[in-house]
Scaffold this motif. Sequence first.
Motif, PDB file in Angstrom:
ATOM      1  N   ALA A 269      49.728  44.759  57.528  1.00 31.05           N
ATOM      2  CA  ALA A 269      48.810  45.092  56.616  1.00 31.05           C
ATOM      3  C   ALA A 269      49.162  44.343  55.350  1.00 31.05           C
ATOM      4  N   GLY A 270      50.001  43.398  55.181  1.00 29.75           N
ATOM      5  CA  GLY A 270      50.092  42.338  54.105  1.00 29.75           C
ATOM      6  C   GLY A 270      49.066  41.423  54.453  1.00 29.75           C
ATOM      7  N   ARG A 271      48.543  40.665  53.315  1.00 29.10           N
ATOM      8  CA  ARG A 271      47.243  40.061  53.163  1.00 29.10           C
ATOM      9  C   ARG A 271      47.476  38.652  54.238  1.00 29.10           C
ATOM     10  N   HIS A 272      48.532  38.107  54.038  1.00 29.91           N
ATOM     11  CA  HIS A 272      48.818  36.901  55.305  1.00 29.91           C
ATOM     12  C   HIS A 272      48.782  37.407  56.530  1.00 29.91           C
ATOM     13  N   ALA A 273      49.552  38.391  56.832  1.00 26.41           N
ATOM     14  CA  ALA A 273      49.705  38.898  58.219  1.00 26.41           C
ATOM     15  C   ALA A 273      48.287  39.407  58.827  1.00 26.41           C
ATOM     16  N   LEU A 274      47.592  40.152  58.064  1.00 29.30           N
ATOM     17  CA  LEU A 274      46.310  40.600  58.527  1.00 29.30           C
ATOM     18  C   LEU A 274      45.202  39.603  58.639  1.00 29.30           C
ATOM     19  N   LEU A 275      45.482  38.381  57.804  1.00 30.34           N
ATOM     20  CA  LEU A 275      44.262  37.212  58.249  1.00 30.34           C
ATOM     21  C   LEU A 275      44.728  36.626  59.334  1.00 30.34           C
ATOM     22  N   ALA A 276      46.246  36.328  59.438  1.00 31.06           N
ATOM     23  CA  ALA A 276      46.594  35.572  60.509  1.00 31.06           C
ATOM     24  C   ALA A 276      46.443  36.258  61.793  1.00 31.06           C
ATOM     25  N   ALA A 277      46.191  37.694  61.796  1.00 27.49           N
ATOM     26  CA  ALA A 277      46.115  38.356  63.149  1.00 27.49           C
ATOM     27  C   ALA A 277      44.561  38.186  63.318  1.00 27.49           C
ATOM     28  N   ALA A 278      43.456  38.225  62.429  1.00 26.47           N
ATOM     29  CA  ALA A 278      42.275  38.305  62.614  1.00 26.47           C
ATOM     30  C   ALA A 278      41.738  36.694  62.528  1.00 26.47           C
ATOM     31  N   GLY A 279      42.934  35.845  62.609  1.00 26.29           N
ATOM     32  CA  GLY A 279      42.391  34.370  63.018  1.00 26.29           C
ATOM     33  C   GLY A 279      41.696  33.881  61.928  1.00 26.29           C
ATOM     34  N   PRO A 285      39.082  35.393  51.339  1.00 26.32           N
ATOM     35  CA  PRO A 285      38.796  36.608  50.163  1.00 26.32           C
ATOM     36  C   PRO A 285      38.538  37.738  50.858  1.00 26.32           C
ATOM     37  N   PRO A 286      39.157  38.933  50.624  1.00 26.16           N
ATOM     38  CA  PRO A 286      38.923  40.268  51.257  1.00 26.16           C
ATOM     39  C   PRO A 286      37.462  40.488  51.509  1.00 26.16           C
ATOM     40  N   ALA A 287      36.583  40.048  50.472  1.00 27.14           N
ATOM     41  CA  ALA A 287      35.058  40.630  50.740  1.00 27.14           C
ATOM     42  C   ALA A 287      34.652  39.705  52.314  1.00 27.14           C
ATOM     43  N   GLU A 288      35.080  38.706  52.320  1.00 28.44           N
ATOM     44  CA  GLU A 288      34.554  38.176  53.798  1.00 28.44           C
ATOM     45  C   GLU A 288      35.247  38.752  54.924  1.00 28.44           C
ATOM     46  N   VAL A 289      36.451  39.330  54.765  1.00 31.34           N
ATOM     47  CA  VAL A 289      37.026  40.039  55.791  1.00 31.34           C
ATOM     48  C   VAL A 289      36.170  41.473  56.143  1.00 31.34           C
ATOM     49  N   ALA A 293      33.912  42.251  59.598  1.00 26.04           N
ATOM     50  CA  ALA A 293      34.587  43.232  60.312  1.00 26.04           C
ATOM     51  C   ALA A 293      34.063  43.760  61.562  1.00 26.04           C
ATOM     52  N   GLY A 294      32.976  43.210  61.713  1.00 26.31           N
ATOM     53  CA  GLY A 294      32.250  43.624  63.104  1.00 26.31           C
ATOM     54  C   GLY A 294      32.904  42.713  64.079  1.00 26.31           C
ATOM     55  N   GLU A 295      33.296  41.606  64.002  1.00 25.76           N
ATOM     56  CA  GLU A 295      33.814  40.672  64.862  1.00 25.76           C
ATOM     57  C   GLU A 295      35.025  41.152  65.509  1.00 25.76           C
ATOM     58  N   VAL A 298      38.792  40.206  64.060  1.00 22.42           N
ATOM     59  CA  VAL A 298      38.846  40.821  62.687  1.00 22.42           C
ATOM     60  C   VAL A 298      38.937  42.595  62.941  1.00 22.42           C
ATOM     61  N   ARG A 299      38.074  42.980  63.691  1.00 25.15           N
ATOM     62  CA  ARG A 299      38.085  44.437  63.879  1.00 25.15           C
ATOM     63  C   ARG A 299      39.358  44.751  64.408  1.00 25.15           C
ATOM     64  N   ARG A 300      40.052  44.022  65.192  1.00 27.77           N
ATOM     65  CA  ARG A 300      41.466  44.504  65.877  1.00 27.77           C
ATOM     66  C   ARG A 300      42.626  44.302  64.823  1.00 27.77           C
ATOM     67  N   ALA A 301      42.352  43.231  64.015  1.00 33.34           N
ATOM     68  CA  ALA A 301      43.430  42.974  63.018  1.00 33.34           C
ATOM     69  C   ALA A 301      43.298  44.184  61.935  1.00 33.34           C
ATOM     70  N   LEU A 302      42.242  44.701  61.683  1.00 32.48           N
ATOM     71  CA  LEU A 302      41.856  45.848  60.659  1.00 32.48           C
ATOM     72  C   LEU A 302      42.327  47.131  61.303  1.00 32.48           C
ATOM     73  N   ASP A 303      42.147  46.966  62.737  1.00 36.51           N
ATOM     74  CA  ASP A 303      42.687  48.689  63.132  1.00 36.51           C
ATOM     75  C   ASP A 303      44.240  48.546  63.063  1.00 36.51           C
TER      76      ASP A 303
END
Length: 391
Positions: A269-279, A285-289, A293-295, A298-303
Amino acid sequence: MTPTSAARQSTLRSSNLALVLRTVCAGGPLSRADVAVRTGTTRATAARLVDDLVAGRLLDEGERLTPPRRGRPATPLLPGARVGALGLQVDAGLLAARVLDLRGRVVAEHVEDDDLVGSDPARTLARLGALTADLVAGLPAGLRLAGAGLALPGLVDGDLLLRAPNLGWTDVPAPDLLAAQLPGGLRPVVGNEADLAARTVADTAPGRPGPLRDFLYLSGQIGIGGAAVLGGRVLTGSAGWAGEVGHVCVDPDGPACRCGSTGCLEQYAGRHALLAAAGLPLDTPPAEVVARAGELPVRRALDAAADALGVALAGVVNVLDLPVVVLGGHLAALADVLRPGLEELLGRRVLSARWRRPTVLAVTGPPAAGATGAALQALDAVVADPVAWLP
Ligand SMILES: [Zn+2]
């Protein structure tokens, strides 16, 4: 007067001055008559104490209000706008300097985003010192700085930063490296970033409690800091090292963490870990994540982040009985997409959830809440002992 009774008088005056200042900070604007009622002192005593605090600029007199009925208009008293404190912060993603006044207002600030992972401590702190010196040079004339604090994302022992895993810093005497550049002999008191950021939720201004008194605060940065707050006070632990929720293990077989352990919460759930997992690029920026979120990736990383948060936070809530989880930093910006999964897990894993399901809130204030908390802490010291600041 004997020396003993003189000393007793002086102690009584100190504690009465603190009581009056605390009363105005907590509930102002107040008139002198209001102060007398709320502090249980006579009008004459309250007026004398207020006059001393006004002379020392710790209280300001506002414009007289026209009374609703006949009588003399009352002068509203407010915490002093010409007393401030400096809050500084170094995080793996930013440098910040912010000046707050006794009313909790931001007088000046400078926040610089940068990737400081693995940075050189002396060079980074010299840079913070230089930008702070510029900020202080531009402060309004007549503003007195009563203290300074420095928020760092790691374990602190007195003046020493023992370890900040995401900065890659160990045993850094931060105030020594900063003090030479700070004006007027200011020496910052060092504190943990999440502990200080949590104060900005517990108190809305120096000496003014906010609506939340019991909560777990999570500071979402490149890493994740945490602080448990009970009765408005941060639970610091025996050595000041409590609250490291980011390094609670959610899967022993999980990825290696910079702390030396594996499967820590911040590896999901750290910023870099989450972005890396989302590719996604690490500066997304978080707003873009949220927008993406429907992709699927990205959805898998957020879950995965929501699941990890649910496991770690349910453990903390089971141990500490906290009714609210407050998300700060990038986690606040992601709250809407994390909340459904996180609340569902808390409902399932917290033993008492049937009677009181923990709620998840987001605080979306300005960046670098640790800097604000560091300034609040310095101003709280003035509210606790105003006599030291009087002529
Ligand atoms: Zn860790």
